[in-house]
Enzyme design. Sequence first.
Site, PDB file in Angstrom:
ATOM      1  CG  HIS A  36       0.647  15.094  42.294  1.00 64.83           C
ATOM      2  ND1 HIS A  36       1.327  16.266  41.705  1.00 64.83           N
ATOM      3  CD2 HIS A  36       1.180  14.121  42.220  1.00 64.83           C
ATOM      4  CE1 HIS A  36       2.796  15.525  41.309  1.00 64.83           C
ATOM      5  NE2 HIS A  36       2.308  14.405  41.616  1.00 64.83           N
TER       6      HIS A  36
ATOM      7  CG  HIS B  12      -0.104  22.117  42.491  1.00 63.15           C
ATOM      8  ND1 HIS B  12       0.951  21.382  41.708  1.00 63.15           N
ATOM      9  CD2 HIS B  12      -0.247  23.379  42.446  1.00 63.15           C
ATOM     10  CE1 HIS B  12       1.666  22.539  41.067  1.00 63.15           C
ATOM     11  NE2 HIS B  12       0.857  23.845  41.514  1.00 63.15           N
TER      12      HIS B  12
ATOM     13  CG  HIS C 190       3.691  11.794  45.998  1.00 64.73           C
ATOM     14  ND1 HIS C 190       4.945  11.947  45.719  1.00 64.73           N
ATOM     15  CD2 HIS C 190       3.232  11.710  44.406  1.00 64.73           C
ATOM     16  CE1 HIS C 190       5.410  12.227  44.543  1.00 64.73           C
ATOM     17  NE2 HIS C 190       4.224  12.221  43.715  1.00 64.73           N
ATOM     18  CD  GLU C 191       0.107   9.824  43.075  1.00 61.98           C
ATOM     19  OE1 GLU C 191      -0.185  11.029  42.337  1.00 61.98           O
ATOM     20  OE2 GLU C 191       1.415   9.571  42.525  1.00 61.98           O
TER      21      GLU C 191
END
Length: 715
Positions: free
Chosen positions: A507, A510, A503-504
């Site tokens: 980011h 991104h 998940h992290e």
Amino acid sequence: MNLKSYSYLSLAALWLVLAGCNTKPSDAENITTAASGNPFSEPSTLPLQAPAFDKIKDSDFAPALEEGMKQQQAEIQKIADNPEAPTFDNTLVALEKSGQLLNRVNAVFNLLTGANTNPALQKVQEEVAPKLAANQDAILLNTKLFERVKTIYAKRNELKLDSESNYLLSYYMQQFELAGANLSESAKDSLKKLNQEEAALVAKFTNQLLAANKAGGLVISNKAELDGLPDSDIEAAAQSAKDSKQEGKWLISLQNTTQQPFLTLLSNRATRQKLFEASYNRAEKGDTTDTRTTLAKIATIRANKAKIMGFKNYAEWKLRDQMAQNSEAVNQFLNQLIPAATAKAKREAADMQALVDQQKGGFQLQPWDWNYYAEQVRKTRYDLDENQLKPYFELNKVLIDGVFYAATQLYGITFKERKDLPVYHEDVRVFDVLDKDGSQLGLFYCDYFKRDNKQGGAWMSNLVGQSRLLGTKPVIYNVCNFPKPASGQPALLSVDNVITMFHEFGHGLHGLFANQHYPSLSGTNVARDFVEFPSQFNEHWALDPKIVSHYAIHHQTKQPIPQALIDKIKKAGTFNQGYALTEALASDEIDLKWHTLPAGSTINDVDAFETNALHTTKLDLSQVPPRYRSSYFLHIWGNGYAAGYYAYAWTDMLDEDSYAWFKENGGLTQANGQRFRDMILSKGNTASYASMYKAFRGKGPDIHPMLVSRGLVEQ
């Protein structure tokens, strides 16, 4: 098992990019950073301007922040007072170039106050917070500056700007208006005062909660009370107690959420209850760490600010630049989830109560029992044991052969660890990130283990943002709070921990793939209900057959995880999702209730307010507490998710629908990855979120894949 992680993204917001100053430093602090040899005075000479952590001292921050604000004030005033007619270049481009010293120091300051703080930094944090709020107001409430922006905006159709420049112009116009630039001077003064008061209270809340988390850990004196925990966890708890000068005891530190990981394993019901209550009441002890008075004041200030701005409540104001755009859209979305989620949670509770009764427990299921009996039901129903899984998930293997490997397979990027760059803590690692052509894409720092001086949760942000205008490439970091193993032992992760890492890093991707000219629009500088989309999407690859077989290797036997275990994990994917979604929705509604208060509201009883919020939204299930109670809801009081915690559920809809597209088009391939990179990950905030999503998916988002993934409806 909940395969959705709920972390937060650290703020990389406008006030870091556009921080003006209307304060005057004291004589003691009125020194130039260059004259004092301050490491922030010039861009770092390290690769990609990575911070020189080995040269940065706590005492550097206050003067660097003051000087940064002073320099920014001069830059902003020069733009506003420019006698030349306003143009895109002499106004907006100049704004984008302003505040670079302040950006440098703030990026490091935010990292350290979140991940490695101390009393000296906390003191600076509380002192500087209202000043930074004033700095933002000095720009966005500057009448002369706004007049220049309005003049340019009125001529936008004549300027023949490229698409990103045109979007920047619209972005600035909206930001000025939402900040109150159209208000009267007296209303602006009132708003400025409230902004500074709120900023000071937010800093206070953050530090109160950190202290509450640290003091709230459960200390055990009798090892028998830890029955059910693996030896490695017991050893780690003993080490934590020793580190806290309580040798001979065991310390269970608190995670950010209401439910705690060890509640799944502890067989002693009294210990479970004590651990749950330590978590549930951590910030409600009537002492200096009690956050309730602080958060109630923040809520009141926010409601009053919204009234000044002409909105009926804070949520209506803050949702204007989000993908959802208004609270009606948010409520409509949540109302599609609540009945199905709570119905499933009630069925799950009945299954566990039946097990309690079968075992002649003689009690009604309570919140501290849920995870323990859920694990037993899962073992019985799916023959799946968390302790059986952990040996296959060693942290370094997950990172290198899982998280990084998936990124290579999807996007062609590669990673190379480097030991030559200074870090702020011995647990931190640094990697070069190389694009498919071998060129440097950015740097990635990771800091995975829990510390008492680290805020709870998990997050990502930038130390250096990407911008072609400024000639900078991204320097990204991920912070998590995984239990640190005892010395000499491997760091073994739960499946949820593994999902959090993916998940992290979503980011991170991104931010790494940002490809913008202007820093304000770059990378993760997007709406809250869009920013969690790339991170939650990246979770899907954790259990992809090609990826999991590459990293899930038993740390002792070196054998790959059996396919039968993977099948069990996936089969159990919808198990307990009624609980998981209900606890998250409860926090969504608590957030919205706080931020739909009318102006003038004063809440004297925070707990009663929270209870009523859950009752009126039909989320008051006695065995399912909210994921975060108001008193330790860091997302909404300290980390920018006010009126926006629904974003996790909203972006869950986006990520599940996007993953459905991948499945329809061949799954994990570089062609699909490139499309996602080109149309989502590299776009930053350069188009409307709805149009960006529709361009990728071919249609608007569909909630159905999310409902299927959660087991709320049939395929």
